[in-house]
Design a protein around this motif. Structure first.
Motif, short mmCIF file in Angstrom:
data_model
loop_
_atom_site.label_atom_id
_atom_site.label_comp_id
_atom_site.label_asym_id
_atom_site.label_seq_id
_atom_site.Cartn_x
_atom_site.Cartn_y
_atom_site.Cartn_z
N CYS A 35 21.75 -5.80 12.97
CA CYS A 35 20.16 -4.85 12.35
C CYS A 35 19.91 -3.39 12.97
O CYS A 35 19.42 -3.44 13.78
N GLU A 36 19.73 -2.99 12.61
CA GLU A 36 19.25 -1.17 12.27
C GLU A 36 18.10 -0.98 11.81
O GLU A 36 18.17 -1.23 10.37
N TYR A 37 17.21 -0.83 12.64
CA TYR A 37 15.71 0.23 11.78
C TYR A 37 15.88 1.57 12.46
O TYR A 37 16.15 1.74 13.54
N SER A 38 15.38 1.99 11.15
CA SER A 38 15.69 4.09 11.27
C SER A 38 13.69 3.86 10.38
O SER A 38 13.93 3.83 9.69
N MET A 39 14.01 5.36 10.95
CA MET A 39 12.45 5.62 9.95
C MET A 39 13.29 7.02 9.48
O MET A 39 13.76 8.00 10.37
N ALA A 40 12.98 7.68 8.22
CA ALA A 40 13.75 8.47 8.13
C ALA A 40 12.39 9.51 8.34
O ALA A 40 11.51 9.73 8.23
N THR A 94 6.78 10.12 8.40
CA THR A 94 5.36 10.22 8.66
C THR A 94 4.98 11.36 7.90
O THR A 94 5.30 12.04 7.48
N GLY A 95 3.66 11.46 7.99
CA GLY A 95 2.27 12.68 7.82
C GLY A 95 3.37 14.25 7.88
O GLY A 95 3.63 15.00 7.57
N GLU A 96 3.90 14.33 9.22
CA GLU A 96 4.93 15.90 9.70
C GLU A 96 5.87 15.50 10.21
O GLU A 96 6.24 14.10 10.57
N ARG A 97 6.66 15.78 9.42
CA ARG A 97 7.96 15.74 9.61
C ARG A 97 8.93 16.05 11.11
O ARG A 97 8.66 16.91 11.84
N GLY A 150 0.83 -1.38 -0.40
CA GLY A 150 -0.32 0.35 -0.15
C GLY A 150 0.65 1.21 -0.17
O GLY A 150 1.35 1.39 -0.83
N ASN A 151 0.95 1.86 0.99
CA ASN A 151 1.80 3.82 1.04
C ASN A 151 2.66 3.09 1.97
O ASN A 151 3.89 4.10 1.49
N THR A 152 3.18 2.22 2.19
CA THR A 152 3.85 1.68 3.88
C THR A 152 5.22 1.15 2.38
O THR A 152 5.55 0.47 1.65
N VAL A 182 17.69 -1.41 7.87
CA VAL A 182 16.31 -1.05 7.44
C VAL A 182 15.79 -0.01 7.60
O VAL A 182 16.16 0.31 8.31
N GLN A 183 15.23 0.62 6.42
CA GLN A 183 14.44 2.54 6.49
C GLN A 183 13.85 2.49 6.11
O GLN A 183 12.74 1.86 4.89
N VAL A 184 12.32 3.29 6.28
CA VAL A 184 10.83 3.39 6.17
C VAL A 184 11.23 4.20 5.53
O VAL A 184 11.78 5.98 6.24
N LEU A 185 10.86 4.34 4.57
CA LEU A 185 10.66 5.42 3.27
C LEU A 185 9.60 6.65 3.67
O LEU A 185 9.45 7.72 3.39
N GLN A 186 8.35 5.81 3.60
CA GLN A 186 7.29 5.93 4.23
C GLN A 186 6.51 4.86 4.96
O GLN A 186 6.26 3.85 4.55
N ALA A 187 5.55 5.19 5.70
CA ALA A 187 4.80 4.57 7.10
C ALA A 187 3.12 5.25 6.62
O ALA A 187 2.94 5.97 6.81
#
Lengths: 245, 324
Positions: free
Chosen positions: A70-75, A79-82, A41-43, A121-126
């Motif tokens: 392992c390293e997980y991070s969110m850009a 999310t909606g708000e930076r 979907g959008n994720t 692992v990096q989340v580009l869109q959550a």
């Protein structure tokens, strides 16, 4: 707020047992040994695998098998708000550990003694289901890097809102206050590598939601398998091992 | 002062997956039979019609069935069944020529990074001493190890042995191995490198030295007289007098044309890497000559236009090879 309409449609028009649209891209980064972008979907999640290579911290060297880091991070823009998150963010640390535990069970570490595999692992869109998408992206990247895996492990989440078990929650449904069950399954071995749940659920409903999540995992595994086979065939054609059909 | 706008900035569009789409489009040969079996992780490998089989790399046994652990092509050699991956780290084998970077000095050995699963060890006793003399290494040699190779330097060596736990021992017991200076290093997926009789190539006509390491590191440099002497010595079995004289002088700085030739060779190898085609002298030379004949500028060799030309040439080569 109504999450399932009387006709049986969810907020985004899906049926309760319907997954979001999945897209897999392989070898997106040229530096990494294996990389993948997994979209549900959008994720959208990007995973990069470096290794197996020599262990960086000699004190952590394991004679019996490989070390999975392992390293997980969110850009900040995911999310909606930076929002700029630090590396030591509690959620990131927890998810890094969770993904690492899942991947360590999936990788046949005994075949790679005294080495280290780095997974970023990096989340580009959550938009809900980021930990499942992260596991899927990481497994695709590991397979693309040629790391031996016990099975094609897949992650999927399911919930329970308005009296209906719902598959693959997006952010709005996740924030609805209902339970969120995340499951990682090895389809061929039919064994669970991760079970995590937020909130509360009665035991008999739990069985239904669990079974739904497992079904979702099996479907996603089929999609991932297809993407990997296509990618392998493409590389083989280029190498001249086989002619394209 | 140059006029404003005289140096225009070119912006190249990035099309993700364009190289791969190109491969699919052009290398489509429909008539050839596809007898290769592709497997993904967790797929079952059929062992029908085979009474006994030997389980090779990339497989595991689950509930009495043979299951793949990697994505790749199933290969069957007599009773051995294994899965060949198309992308993996280098696995050392005895006798391989490799190019590596010295990472560390530890005791009587250098630790060399081969871009493999573990770092390889180059023992002090396995290094070629200048002059070719054979003697026991003493404590003084151990203290002067940095005079041979320091951390961060590139070396070429041969794999002496691979132990059961996967650790690799290297040696540089010949004048042709040793430190590499003044050249370009390229990283190529090791699966694209075929093991051949010769990994050192001195192209005198072009003035280029080419070392294709089995671990995927490829070295391209302008040919220097002392390297030519070493190559001749290795080939001829003894250093000639004129070679020794040439080796004694310091090498002249490379000319611009020489550097351009080196760049063009390096770009030819980069093109092959982008298209995921095997890297060996014939393919490198074919790509190099195609660039020279097509009068392609150095920087334009990595553009889609030249990539298409190279893939078209490869398609032609494959179809003519099949017709024979």
């Amino acid at each position: 707020m109504e999450f399932v309409s009387p006709e049986g449609l969810r907020l985004d028009g899906r049926r309760p047992r319907e997954l979001r649209r999945i897209n897999c891209q392989l070898d997106v980064l040229s530096n990494a040994d294996g990389s993948a972008i997994f979209e549900m979907g959008n994720t959208k999640v990007l995973a990069a695998v470096f290794g197996p290579h020599a262990v960086t911290r000699r004190s952590e060297l394991r004679e019996e098998g490989a070390l999975v880091v392992c390293e997980y991070s969110m850009a900040a823009f995911s999310t909606g708000e930076r929002r700029r998150r630090g590396k030591g963010d509690r959620r990131s640390t927890e998810l890094s550990m969770v993904i690492r535990n899942t991947l360590e069970q999936a990788v046949i570490t005994e075949l790679l003694p005294r080495s280290q595999i780095d997974v970023y692992v990096q989340v580009l869109q959550a938009d809900g289901g980021t930990r499942c998408a992260a596991i899927n992206a990481a497994v695709l990247a590991l397979a693309a890097a040629g790391v031996p895996l016990r099975d094609l492990v897949c992650g999927c989440a399911a919930g329970y809102l308005d009296g209906t078990p719902l598959l693959d929650l997006n952010y709005t449904e996740d924030a609805g206050g209902g339970p969120d069950l995340c499951v990682a399954l090895a389809p061929r071995l039919d064994s669970l590598y991760l079970v995590q749940m937020d909130n509360r659920l009665p035991v008999d409903t739990f069985q239904a939601v669990m079974e739904l999540a497992r079904e979702g995992c099996r479907t996603i595994s089929g999609v991932m398998r297809q993407a990997l086979l296509e990618h392998t065939q493409r590389l083989a054609v280029a190498r001249g091992i086989t002619a394209a059909v | 002062m140059a006029a404003a706008g005289a140096s225009a900035v070119t912006v190249r569009a990035l099309v993700p997956g364009a190289d791969v789409a190109l491969i699919e489009r052009v290398l489509n040969v429909h008539d050839a039979p596809s007898s290769t079996t592709f497997v993904c992780v967790g797929d079952e490998i059929s062992t029908e019609g085979q009474e006994g089989f030997l389980r090779g790399h990339g497989t595991q046994v689950v509930d009495g069935k043979l299951v793949a652990t990697v994505c790749g092509v199933v290969e069957r050699v007599n009773k051995l069944i294994y899965v060949k991956t198309l992308n993996s780290r280098y696995n050392a084998e005895q006798g391989d020529v490799v190019v590596g970077r010295v990472a560390d000095l530890a005791g009587k050995a250098w630790r060399v990074d081969l871009k493999s699963r573990q770092e390889a060890k180059l023992l002090l006793s396995a290094v070629h001493l200048p002059g070719g003399i054979q003697r026991r290494r003493n404590a003084e040699d151990e203290l002067n190890m940095r005079s041979f190779f320091r951390e961060g330097e590139l070396i070429s060596a041969e794999v002496q042995s691979v132990h059961a736990d996967g650790s690799v021992a290297l040696h540089t017991r010949s004048a042709k191995y040793g430190k590499l200076v003044c050249g370009q290093l390229l990283e190529v997926p090791p699966n694209l490198i075929k093991r051949q009789k010769q990994h050192f190539h001195t192209l005198e006509a072009l003035g280029v030295e080419l070392i294709i390491g089995c671990n995927g590191l490829v070295w391209v440099a302008p040919l220097r007289p002392d390297r030519l002497a070493a190559a001749n010595a290795a080939a001829g079995g003894g250093a000639g007098e004129e070679d020794e004289a040439a080796a004694a002088q310091p090498p002249p700085p490379p000319s611009r044309t020489q550097l351009e030739v080196v760049c063009r060779m390096a770009n030819a190898i980069r093109v092959l890497t982008r298209l995921y085609m095997p890297v060996y002298p014939a393919s490198i030379m074919a790509t190099y000559e195609a660039a020279v004949e097509g009068e392609v500028a150095l920087a334009d060799m990595l553009e889609p236009g030249f990539l298409e030309a190279v893939v078209a040439q490869e398609a032609q080569r494959r179809s003519s090879a099949m017709q024979e």
